[in-house]
Design an enzyme around this catalytic site. Structure first.
Site, mmCIF file in Angstrom:
data_model
loop_
_atom_site.group_PDB
_atom_site.id
_atom_site.type_symbol
_atom_site.label_atom_id
_atom_site.label_comp_id
_atom_site.label_asym_id
_atom_site.label_seq_id
_atom_site.Cartn_x
_atom_site.Cartn_y
_atom_site.Cartn_z
ATOM 1 N N ARG A 99 8.460 -46.825 -42.009
ATOM 2 C CA ARG A 99 7.586 -48.023 -41.974
ATOM 3 C C ARG A 99 8.268 -49.372 -41.778
ATOM 4 O O ARG A 99 7.575 -50.394 -41.780
ATOM 5 C CB ARG A 99 6.742 -48.121 -43.254
ATOM 6 C CG ARG A 99 5.982 -46.861 -43.641
ATOM 7 C CD ARG A 99 5.001 -46.466 -42.580
ATOM 8 N NE ARG A 99 4.118 -45.402 -43.009
ATOM 9 C CZ ARG A 99 3.507 -44.576 -42.178
ATOM 10 N NH1 ARG A 99 3.674 -44.697 -40.864
ATOM 11 N NH2 ARG A 99 2.714 -43.640 -42.623
ATOM 12 N N HIS B 10 4.949 -30.693 -35.938
ATOM 13 C CA HIS B 10 3.831 -30.281 -36.813
ATOM 14 C C HIS B 10 2.734 -29.480 -36.100
ATOM 15 O O HIS B 10 1.605 -29.932 -35.966
ATOM 16 C CB HIS B 10 3.232 -31.451 -37.593
ATOM 17 C CG HIS B 10 3.053 -32.747 -36.850
ATOM 18 N ND1 HIS B 10 2.634 -32.817 -35.542
ATOM 19 C CD2 HIS B 10 3.234 -34.025 -37.264
ATOM 20 C CE1 HIS B 10 2.567 -34.088 -35.200
ATOM 21 N NE2 HIS B 10 2.936 -34.834 -36.196
ATOM 22 N N ASP C 86 7.257 -34.688 -42.212
ATOM 23 C CA ASP C 86 6.314 -35.678 -41.697
ATOM 24 C C ASP C 86 5.946 -36.679 -42.797
ATOM 25 O O ASP C 86 4.783 -37.052 -42.948
ATOM 26 C CB ASP C 86 5.064 -35.020 -41.091
ATOM 27 C CG ASP C 86 4.227 -36.026 -40.312
ATOM 28 O OD1 ASP C 86 4.725 -37.134 -40.038
ATOM 29 O OD2 ASP C 86 3.072 -35.701 -39.985
ATOM 30 N N HIS D 220 1.263 -43.989 -47.219
ATOM 31 C CA HIS D 220 0.286 -45.084 -47.120
ATOM 32 C C HIS D 220 -0.052 -45.512 -48.540
ATOM 33 O O HIS D 220 -0.044 -44.687 -49.466
ATOM 34 C CB HIS D 220 -0.992 -44.607 -46.418
ATOM 35 C CG HIS D 220 -0.785 -44.265 -44.974
ATOM 36 N ND1 HIS D 220 -0.584 -45.208 -43.990
ATOM 37 C CD2 HIS D 220 -0.719 -43.060 -44.349
ATOM 38 C CE1 HIS D 220 -0.423 -44.600 -42.817
ATOM 39 N NE2 HIS D 220 -0.495 -43.296 -43.007
HETATM 40 O O1 DOR Z 1 -0.836 -38.147 -40.327
HETATM 41 C C1 DOR Z 1 -0.009 -38.742 -39.653
HETATM 42 N N1 DOR Z 1 0.569 -39.879 -40.096
HETATM 43 N N2 DOR Z 1 0.294 -38.285 -38.446
HETATM 44 C C2 DOR Z 1 1.023 -39.005 -37.576
HETATM 45 O O2 DOR Z 1 1.168 -38.593 -36.459
HETATM 46 C C3 DOR Z 1 1.556 -40.322 -37.960
HETATM 47 C C4 DOR Z 1 1.676 -40.442 -39.415
HETATM 48 C C5 DOR Z 1 1.866 -41.879 -39.851
HETATM 49 O O3 DOR Z 1 2.762 -42.537 -39.316
HETATM 50 O O4 DOR Z 1 1.131 -42.335 -40.721
#
Ligand code: DOR
Length: 444
Positions: free
Chosen positions: A65, A233, A304, A308
């Site tokens: 991020r 993924h 992955d 958030h």
């Molecule tokens: O769920 C996801 N979040 N898939 C993605 O491809 C990007 C990632 C994100 O950067 O939040």
């Protein structure tokens, strides 16, 4: 007598010969000797009795991020979460703000990472219609692991959805190209199927066919271009036969969450915290992914890690962002699958370390062998603990695995001979370095 900077003594060690008792002698950050070193001189000794000494875990898909969304994560906090979870190196994704699509953006990330990242690192370059002509240069910059193309849109602005542009990206470079494979046209057509307030419709909107059609197309285009692919993924049973027919061309990643969670249970239990792209799907897809892991079709497991903030996740679906953190839970969640008999420890080592090194050509990492970097994930296969939100170092401070009891925990993270994490505590200053790759050694 030989002398070492560090000897890891008395552990069970995963070397290319198998998993067996061995001491490891380390000098100048590299593995110098493997075998009985009970009498060797050592400036420091790591007592590993009862522990397994594994090659350092490489997480080849994380989103940290920075720049642009440091309230969710930054390079320092993300890499701290990594080493607390037993991860020694990460590949970081380009959908930051601004996205990592130019030399200046790569230089900026490398400058931000220096003296702040706790693990070693490389950055992906994002492909866009505007930079396809520059990708062959960008993919060879120091500290770059390759190019990533979002074939369907997800978090951020990156998108490469037109066939001509995808083909141009495939032809405009030589390193393995990583793709997020969902079909943008189909996602747009079906957007209205995402029912307000009902996250269970996430895998209905972003359905199996969106993933299957995209993977079919990108494999066809890659074959035409003669370019190696890494399909990130993978989530559907339907993509697996296509990938099986493309073993010469394509490598396959899946994630701990797609192997552990399933719909509809995950949406009922976790709501939008389980929302990610491509989505978590029904149990038969999860079963098919496990079969693909067992049969060697899945090459790599990446987390992955996509943090958030809670406030963002608690909006009303589909105004909620997709993604969940995972870099800190990757090792323990997978070791718990080892404990349950779904995965062998040998397979764990390949999926989380050796394969990333083999596929992406990481120089000097991914196995415990003399001359290699002294990167280790030391684990206690018998430790049983509960994963809790309070343990999460990521700025988001939550995990979809909160409350889950797992058997098998990382107890130390050692990078280039230096112990960075010990018994859940950070014990050294940030000293991560850029990874080096065999295909671009001359640029490093
Ligand atoms: O769920 C996801 N979040 N898939 C993605 O491809 C990007 C990632 C994100 O950067 O939040």
């Amino acid at each position: 007598m030989d002398s070492y900077d560090l000897v890891i003594r008395g552990g069970t060690c995963a070397t290319p010969n198998g998993i067996a008792p061995a001491d490891v002698g380390i000098k100048y950050g590299r593995i110098q000797a493997i075998g009985p070193l009970g009498h060797a001189k050592a400036a420091a000794v790591f007592e590993a009795k009862g522990l397994h000494v594994l090659p350092g875990v490489i997480d080849s898909q994380v989103h940290f991020r920075e720049p642009g969304n440091e309230h969710k994560e930054d390079l320092e906090s993300g890499s701290r979460a990594a080493v607390l979870g037993g991860v020694t190196a990460v590949f970081e994704m380009p959908n930051t703000h601004p996205p990592t699509t130019s030399r200046a953006a790569i230089d900026d990330k490398l400058a931000r990472a220096a003296n702040r990242m706790h693990c070693d690192y490389a950055f992906y370059v994002g492909a866009t219609p505007a930079n396809v002509g520059a990708l062959s240069l960008l993919e060879r910059l120091p500290g770059v692991c390759g190019v990533k193309a979002f074939l369907g849109s997800s978090t951020g602005t990156l998108l490469l959805d037109h066939e001509d542009a995808i083909l141009a990206a495939l032809k405009g470079g030589t390193r393995r190209l990583a793709v997020h494979s969902e079909d943008e046209a189909r996602l747009r057509e079906r957007r209205n199927l995402a029912a307000r307030g009902d996250v269970r419709t996430h895998p209905v909107w972003r359905d199996v066919e969106a993933a299957r059609a995209s993977t079919e197309r990108v494999l066809r285009l890659a074959r035409k271009a003669g370019r190696r692919l890494h399909v990130l993924h993978v989530t559907t049973a339907e993509e697996l036969p296509l990938l099986m027919d493309a073993r010469d061309l394509a490598t396959v990643e899946t994630t701990p969450q797609h192997l552990t969670l399933a719909a509809p249970d995950c949406y009922e239990r976790l709501g939008t915290y389980a929302q990610m792209n491509p989505p978590i799907r029904e149990p038969h897809h999860r079963d098919a992914l496990w079969k693909a892991v067992r049969e060697g079709l899945v090459d790599v497991i990446g987390s992955d890690h996509a943090p958030h903030a809670r406030a963002e996740k608690e909006k009303i679906y589909p105004d909620t962002p997709s993604g969940m953190p995972g870099v800190q839970t990757l090792v323990t969640v997978l070791l718990d699958h080892v404990h349950a008999g779904r995965l062998t420890l040998e397979r764990f080592v390949d999926l989380t370390s050796t394969a990333a090194s083999r596929i992406f050509g990481i120089a000097g990492k991914g196995r415990i062998a003399v001359g290699y970097d002294a990167d280790f994930t030391v684990v206690d296969l018998n430790a049983r603990r509960r994963i809790e939100n309070a343990w999460i170092a990521s700025k988001c401070a939550w995990t979809p695995f909160d409350g889950m009891e797992t058997t098998g925990w990382p107890v130390a993270t050692i990078i280039r001979g230096q112990t960075i994490m010990r018994d859940g505590t950070m014990v050294a200053a940030a000293s991560g370095r850029p990874l080096r790759f065999v295909e671009t050694l001359s640029s490093t």
